[in-house]
Design an enzyme around this catalytic site. Structure first.
Site, mmCIF file in Angstrom:
data_model
loop_
_atom_site.group_PDB
_atom_site.id
_atom_site.type_symbol
_atom_site.label_atom_id
_atom_site.label_comp_id
_atom_site.label_asym_id
_atom_site.label_seq_id
_atom_site.Cartn_x
_atom_site.Cartn_y
_atom_site.Cartn_z
ATOM 1 N N ASP A 129 106.860 -21.131 -30.019
ATOM 2 C CA ASP A 129 107.819 -19.904 -30.483
ATOM 3 C C ASP A 129 108.587 -19.315 -29.411
ATOM 4 O O ASP A 129 109.563 -18.738 -29.693
ATOM 5 C CB ASP A 129 106.722 -18.821 -31.126
ATOM 6 N N TYR A 133 91.517 -24.090 -32.828
ATOM 7 C CA TYR A 133 91.885 -24.148 -34.411
ATOM 8 C C TYR A 133 90.766 -24.866 -35.137
ATOM 9 O O TYR A 133 90.699 -24.561 -36.080
ATOM 10 C CB TYR A 133 93.189 -24.972 -34.362
HETATM 11 C C1 IPM Z 1 102.637 -23.161 -36.573
HETATM 12 C C2 IPM Z 1 101.654 -21.739 -37.164
HETATM 13 C C3 IPM Z 1 100.668 -22.400 -37.918
HETATM 14 C C4 IPM Z 1 99.637 -22.777 -36.370
HETATM 15 C C5 IPM Z 1 99.570 -21.324 -38.657
HETATM 16 C C6 IPM Z 1 100.346 -20.883 -39.810
HETATM 17 C C7 IPM Z 1 98.245 -22.007 -38.870
HETATM 18 O O1 IPM Z 1 101.989 -20.859 -36.335
HETATM 19 O O2 IPM Z 1 102.774 -24.149 -37.182
HETATM 20 O O3 IPM Z 1 103.076 -22.733 -35.662
HETATM 21 O O4 IPM Z 1 99.378 -21.873 -35.604
HETATM 22 O O5 IPM Z 1 99.755 -23.965 -35.968
HETATM 23 MN MN MN Z 2 103.185 -20.873 -34.913
#
Ligand code: IPM
Ligand code: MN
Ligand code: NAD
Length: 363
Positions: A253, A143
């Site tokens: 997720d 990131y």
């Molecule tokens: C999350 C989101 C974020 C991430 C994005 C929107 C930058 O997917 O909070 O999981 O990848 O951290």
């Molecule tokens: Mn995410």
């Protein structure tokens, strides 16, 4: 009464404002019931802010976040800006916010509740005891690594992202993973891809170095691909997963999906003096403004806020139990129902009011 709990609220984009509104209603109600003084301020943040003022993360919003005890954020992201490179989109402000608050640890709890059992796409006997905490490193890895660029001309372009981890960054998140496991079922699973990635080899070495400090914690390792399968085949066997930024994004997720929807998973991002609380889900543009978004993740994030930033365990539990009660009454937003039963769905506001009623507060 003690010093008020100072909360900075960023509704953000898409469904962010409506689920945050729900969370704020519940937060205010429980604080009033428990006589917790709350000092709550809302500020612009995200693509909508960019549209209105040309700035996604205005200086006043930065100050407000830094000066608060906690930030409660909805979600950011707007398809109108998806043509821009990721780091130039207004929604990049979320990464800036995490950096500003030095929020290096992202805690994403996925807990099954009796009322949610029939919403999971999985058989009840596999998920009944699901109680998992994903501890995601939040300020390192792919990131934030540099260089990050696109070179050359089409059709011969090259794109480059850098996965980079310092030993100290791994050490602090792994140590937190062990500590959190100590306070739970004492099982820590470290997830990496050390059969391929150098960053993961360092991760594995750091885990091995730190493990002897926590002899009471049972440590296991999984490669991230195998973990993705194990999460589906025996999710209830996981206690705490500690992993890097990208893997944690994906696996959390997936945990939400196992429970039934992205709309149910809250998170806390901790590390600095001000912690950040936000749903795991995004701005869900297609369902924004229609009163159909699930406010659970936002409401449960408010519970995490009261617990971790306020030290109000009772108030946090009251919210969690009220959400469980609304679910136990059979109330479900559309995301938690199969297509043929969507007509039974309640709206964002109706679900929130059921939570408020369960808190025994007049709505
Ligand atoms: C999350 C989101 C974020 C991430 C994005 C929107 C930058 O997917 O909070 O999981 O990848 O951290
Ligand atoms: Mn995410
Ligand atoms: P998303 O989480 O917004 O949506 C994925 C799916 O889940 C969609 O079908 C959506 O309708 C559903 N969903 C999500 N939350 C829901 C809720 N509360 N109630 C009911 N259904 C819900 O992810 P996406 O579609 O990949 O991304 C949309 C935008 O959000 C993008 O700009 C993305 O970058 C951004 N995003 C932001 C955050 C954040 O702010 N923390 C997190 C993830 C994605």
């Amino acid at each position: 009464m003690n010093r008020p709990l100072k909360v900075c609220v960023f509704g953000g984009d898409g469904i962010g404002p409506e689920v945050t509104r729900a969370a704020v209603r519940v937060l205010r109600a429980v604080c009033s019931r428990e006589s917790i003084a709350l000092d709550l301020e809302e500020h612009p943040f995200g693509s909508q802010s960019f549209r209105e003022s040309g700035v996604a993360f205005p200086e006043a919003s930065r100050q407000a976040a830094s000066n608060a005890d906690a930030v409660l954020c909805g979600a950011v992201g707007d398809p109108d800006f998806d043509h821009l490179p990721p780091m130039e989109r207004p929604q990049r402000c979320l990464l800036d916010l995490r950096q500003l608050l030095d929020a290096w640890a992202n805690l994403r709890p996925a807990r099954m509740s009796e009322g949610l059992l029939d919403c999971s796409p999985m058989k009840a006997e596999y998920v009944r005891d699901l109680d998992l905490l994903v501890v995601r490193e939040l300020l390192g890895g792919l990131y934030f690594g540099k260089p990050r660029e696109r070179r050359g001309e089409s059709p011969h372009q090259v794109a480059l992202d850098t996965m980079v981890y310092k030993e100290e960054e791994i050490e602090r998140i792994v140590r937190l993973g062990f500590q959190l496991a100590q306070g739970r079922r004492k099982q820590l699973c470290s997830v990496d891809k050390s059969n391929v990635l150098e960053c993961s080899r360092l991760w594995e070495a750091v885990v091995a170095r730190i493990a002897p400090e926590f002899p009471d914690v049972q440590l296991s390792h999984l490669y991230v691909d195998a973990c993705a399968t194990a999460l589906v085949t025996h999710p209830a066997e996981f206690d705490v997963i500690v992993t890097s930024n990208l893997f944690g994004d994906i696996l959390s997720d997936q945990s939400a999906g196992i429970l039934g929807s992205l709309g149910v998973l809250p998170s806390a991002s901790v590390g600095g003096p001000t912690a950040l609380y936000e749903p795991v889900h995004g701005s869900a543009p297609p369902i924004a403004g229609k009163n159909i978004a699930n406010p659970m993740a936002a409401i449960l994030s408010a519970a995490m806020l009261l617990r971790h930033s306020g030290g109000h365990e009772d108030a946090a539990l009251a919210i969690e139990q009220a959400v469980d009660q609304a679910l136990a009454q059979g109330l479900r937003t559309a995301d938690l129902l199969p297509r043929e039963r969507r007509h039974e769905a309640v709206g964002t506001i109706e679900f929130t009011e059921a939570v408020l009623a369960a808190l025994d507060v007049a709505v």
